[in-house]
Design a protein around this motif. Structure first.
Motif, PDB file in Angstrom:
ATOM      1  N   UNK A 115       0.881  -1.166   0.000  1.00  0.00           N
ATOM      2  CA  UNK A 115       0.000   0.000   0.000  1.00  0.00           C
ATOM      3  C   UNK A 115       0.914   1.210   0.000  1.00  0.00           C
ATOM      4  N   UNK A 116       0.601   2.185  -0.847  1.00  0.00           N
ATOM      5  CA  UNK A 116       1.408   3.387  -0.954  1.00  0.00           C
ATOM      6  C   UNK A 116       0.676   4.605  -0.420  1.00  0.00           C
ATOM      7  N   UNK A 117       1.315   5.296   0.510  1.00  0.00           N
ATOM      8  CA  UNK A 117       0.772   6.543   1.052  1.00  0.00           C
ATOM      9  C   UNK A 117       1.718   7.678   0.701  1.00  0.00           C
ATOM     10  N   UNK A 118       1.175   8.681   0.039  1.00  0.00           N
ATOM     11  CA  UNK A 118       1.925   9.888  -0.304  1.00  0.00           C
ATOM     12  C   UNK A 118       1.654  10.952   0.753  1.00  0.00           C
ATOM     13  N   UNK A 119       2.710  11.569   1.231  1.00  0.00           N
ATOM     14  CA  UNK A 119       2.598  12.750   2.085  1.00  0.00           C
ATOM     15  C   UNK A 119       2.909  13.957   1.214  1.00  0.00           C
ATOM     16  N   UNK A 120       2.063  14.976   1.270  1.00  0.00           N
ATOM     17  CA  UNK A 120       2.387  16.190   0.535  1.00  0.00           C
ATOM     18  C   UNK A 120       3.592  16.807   1.224  1.00  0.00           C
ATOM     19  N   UNK A 121       4.704  16.821   0.531  1.00  0.00           N
ATOM     20  CA  UNK A 121       5.934  17.319   1.128  1.00  0.00           C
ATOM     21  C   UNK A 121       7.110  17.047   0.232  1.00  0.00           C
ATOM     22  N   UNK A 122       8.283  17.293   0.777  1.00  0.00           N
ATOM     23  CA  UNK A 122       9.520  17.012   0.058  1.00  0.00           C
ATOM     24  C   UNK A 122      10.585  16.614   1.085  1.00  0.00           C
ATOM     25  N   UNK A 123      11.675  16.102   0.585  1.00  0.00           N
ATOM     26  CA  UNK A 123      12.708  15.505   1.434  1.00  0.00           C
ATOM     27  C   UNK A 123      13.241  16.437   2.519  1.00  0.00           C
ATOM     28  N   UNK A 124      13.329  17.731   2.240  1.00  0.00           N
ATOM     29  CA  UNK A 124      14.041  18.653   3.129  1.00  0.00           C
ATOM     30  C   UNK A 124      13.147  19.521   4.007  1.00  0.00           C
ATOM     31  N   UNK A 125      11.837  19.482   3.830  1.00  0.00           N
ATOM     32  CA  UNK A 125      10.931  20.333   4.603  1.00  0.00           C
ATOM     33  C   UNK A 125      10.162  19.460   5.586  1.00  0.00           C
ATOM     34  N   UNK A 126      10.160  19.874   6.852  1.00  0.00           N
ATOM     35  CA  UNK A 126       9.500  19.083   7.897  1.00  0.00           C
ATOM     36  C   UNK A 126       8.029  18.839   7.554  1.00  0.00           C
ATOM     37  N   UNK A 127       7.575  17.658   7.858  1.00  0.00           N
ATOM     38  CA  UNK A 127       6.167  17.315   7.700  1.00  0.00           C
ATOM     39  C   UNK A 127       5.398  17.923   8.868  1.00  0.00           C
ATOM     40  N   UNK A 128       4.106  18.094   8.696  1.00  0.00           N
ATOM     41  CA  UNK A 128       3.297  18.732   9.735  1.00  0.00           C
ATOM     42  C   UNK A 128       2.853  17.722  10.790  1.00  0.00           C
ATOM     43  N   UNK A 129       2.549  18.230  11.967  1.00  0.00           N
ATOM     44  CA  UNK A 129       2.022  17.367  13.022  1.00  0.00           C
ATOM     45  C   UNK A 129       0.699  16.759  12.600  1.00  0.00           C
ATOM     46  N   UNK A 130      -0.105  17.505  11.853  1.00  0.00           N
ATOM     47  CA  UNK A 130      -1.375  16.959  11.353  1.00  0.00           C
ATOM     48  C   UNK A 130      -1.112  15.746  10.458  1.00  0.00           C
ATOM     49  N   UNK A 132       1.529  13.690  10.560  1.00  0.00           N
ATOM     50  CA  UNK A 132       1.957  12.562  11.397  1.00  0.00           C
ATOM     51  C   UNK A 132       0.764  11.957  12.136  1.00  0.00           C
ATOM     52  N   UNK A 133      -0.083  12.796  12.710  1.00  0.00           N
ATOM     53  CA  UNK A 133      -1.234  12.302  13.471  1.00  0.00           C
ATOM     54  C   UNK A 133      -2.115  11.406  12.590  1.00  0.00           C
ATOM     55  N   UNK A 134      -2.422  11.880  11.386  1.00  0.00           N
ATOM     56  CA  UNK A 134      -3.274  11.126  10.468  1.00  0.00           C
ATOM     57  C   UNK A 134      -2.547   9.885   9.951  1.00  0.00           C
ATOM     58  N   UNK A 135      -1.276  10.028   9.588  1.00  0.00           N
ATOM     59  CA  UNK A 135      -0.509   8.881   9.092  1.00  0.00           C
ATOM     60  C   UNK A 135      -0.435   7.779  10.142  1.00  0.00           C
ATOM     61  N   UNK A 136      -0.220   8.139  11.377  1.00  0.00           N
ATOM     62  CA  UNK A 136      -0.157   7.139  12.450  1.00  0.00           C
ATOM     63  C   UNK A 136      -1.490   6.426  12.593  1.00  0.00           C
ATOM     64  N   UNK A 137      -2.579   7.181  12.634  1.00  0.00           N
ATOM     65  CA  UNK A 137      -3.909   6.573  12.803  1.00  0.00           C
ATOM     66  C   UNK A 137      -4.247   5.657  11.627  1.00  0.00           C
ATOM     67  N   UNK A 138      -3.961   6.106  10.418  1.00  0.00           N
ATOM     68  CA  UNK A 138      -4.252   5.272   9.242  1.00  0.00           C
ATOM     69  C   UNK A 138      -3.350   4.043   9.226  1.00  0.00           C
ATOM     70  N   UNK A 139      -2.089   4.205   9.561  1.00  0.00           N
ATOM     71  CA  UNK A 139      -1.161   3.065   9.582  1.00  0.00           C
ATOM     72  C   UNK A 139      -1.619   2.021  10.592  1.00  0.00           C
ATOM     73  N   UNK A 175      11.825   7.751  13.706  1.00  0.00           N
ATOM     74  CA  UNK A 175      11.805   7.325  15.100  1.00  0.00           C
ATOM     75  C   UNK A 175      10.457   7.668  15.734  1.00  0.00           C
ATOM     76  N   UNK A 176      10.025   8.891  15.584  1.00  0.00           N
ATOM     77  CA  UNK A 176       8.730   9.313  16.119  1.00  0.00           C
ATOM     78  C   UNK A 176       7.602   8.464  15.550  1.00  0.00           C
ATOM     79  N   UNK A 177       7.591   8.316  14.230  1.00  0.00           N
ATOM     80  CA  UNK A 177       6.534   7.582  13.548  1.00  0.00           C
ATOM     81  C   UNK A 177       6.489   6.121  13.984  1.00  0.00           C
ATOM     82  N   UNK A 178       7.622   5.433  13.939  1.00  0.00           N
ATOM     83  CA  UNK A 178       7.614   4.005  14.271  1.00  0.00           C
ATOM     84  C   UNK A 178       7.342   3.765  15.754  1.00  0.00           C
ATOM     85  N   UNK A 179       7.832   4.636  16.640  1.00  0.00           N
ATOM     86  CA  UNK A 179       7.512   4.484  18.057  1.00  0.00           C
ATOM     87  C   UNK A 179       6.020   4.594  18.305  1.00  0.00           C
TER      88      UNK A 179
END
Length: 182
Positions: A115-130, A132-139, A175-179
């Motif tokens: 399953x592929x999930x795209x985050x709107x973003x790019x390699x060098x710009x921090x992702x938003x807390x929103x 991460x919150x949604x990605x964690x819940x969906x994962x 680290x944050x995501x997998x924890x």
């Protein structure tokens, strides 16, 4: 709270069905979650270009960087935008075209079993807390539905296509995501 219906669609994600998918091989068990990033144009957010790309209606004349996207047919199962809004393009029951030439754990063609999930973003710009919150819940929802997706089978595009892909990039806090998944 997220729920996956019997047809493989996530509730309450907005449905934007893409034509860029096909059936998984009959023997393919969903056992891998691949995290990507995307921004169109690169490093710019919003504007609807990602949806247009996955719907095969991107105006490639709208920006000079889109020229390389002509004739490209790609999709992901989900997109999580900067605000945390979720769009689904392909049912989880089907094979989205997100991984390209890829290999994981000795198996090629990761689209077959991932399953592929795209985050709107790019390699060098921090992702938003929103995001991460949604990605964690969906994962977590995906892992309950597809128990073969263990924490060690949640990877970046860079892990399955090293040398060819770099996403989700150094800005992604693994680290944050997998924890949060444990």
């Amino acid at each position: 709270m997220y729920f996956i219906d019997s047809a493989g669609w996530l509730t309450p994600a907005a449905k934007h069905p893409s034509l860029n998918f096909n059936a998984r091989p009959p023997s393919a068990e969903v056992s891998l979650l691949v995290i990507h990033n995307i921004s169109l144009p690169a490093g710019q957010f919003g504007g609807g270009y990602i949806h247009d790309l996955f719907a095969n209606c991107l105006d490639c004349d709208a920006h000079e960087s889109f020229d390389d996207l002509r004739e490209l047919n790609v999709s992901a199962h989900l997109l999580i935008d900067r605000s945390g809004a979720v769009s689904q393009f392909v049912s989880f029951a089907d094979r989205a075209w997100h991984a390209g030439v890829s290999q994981f754990d000795g198996r090629e063609n990761c689209n077959d079993f991932s399953i592929g999930i795209e985050l709107e973003g790019c390699d060098e710009i921090a992702y938003t807390q929103a995001q991460y919150r949604v990605l964690i819940a969906i994962s977590q929802t995906l892992r309950r539905t597809y128990p073969a997706i263990t924490v060690d089978r949640v990877v970046g595009h860079n892990d399955i296509a090293p040398g060819r892909k770099t996403d989700p990039g150094a800005a992604f806090d693994w680290t944050y995501f997998k924890n949060a998944l444990v």
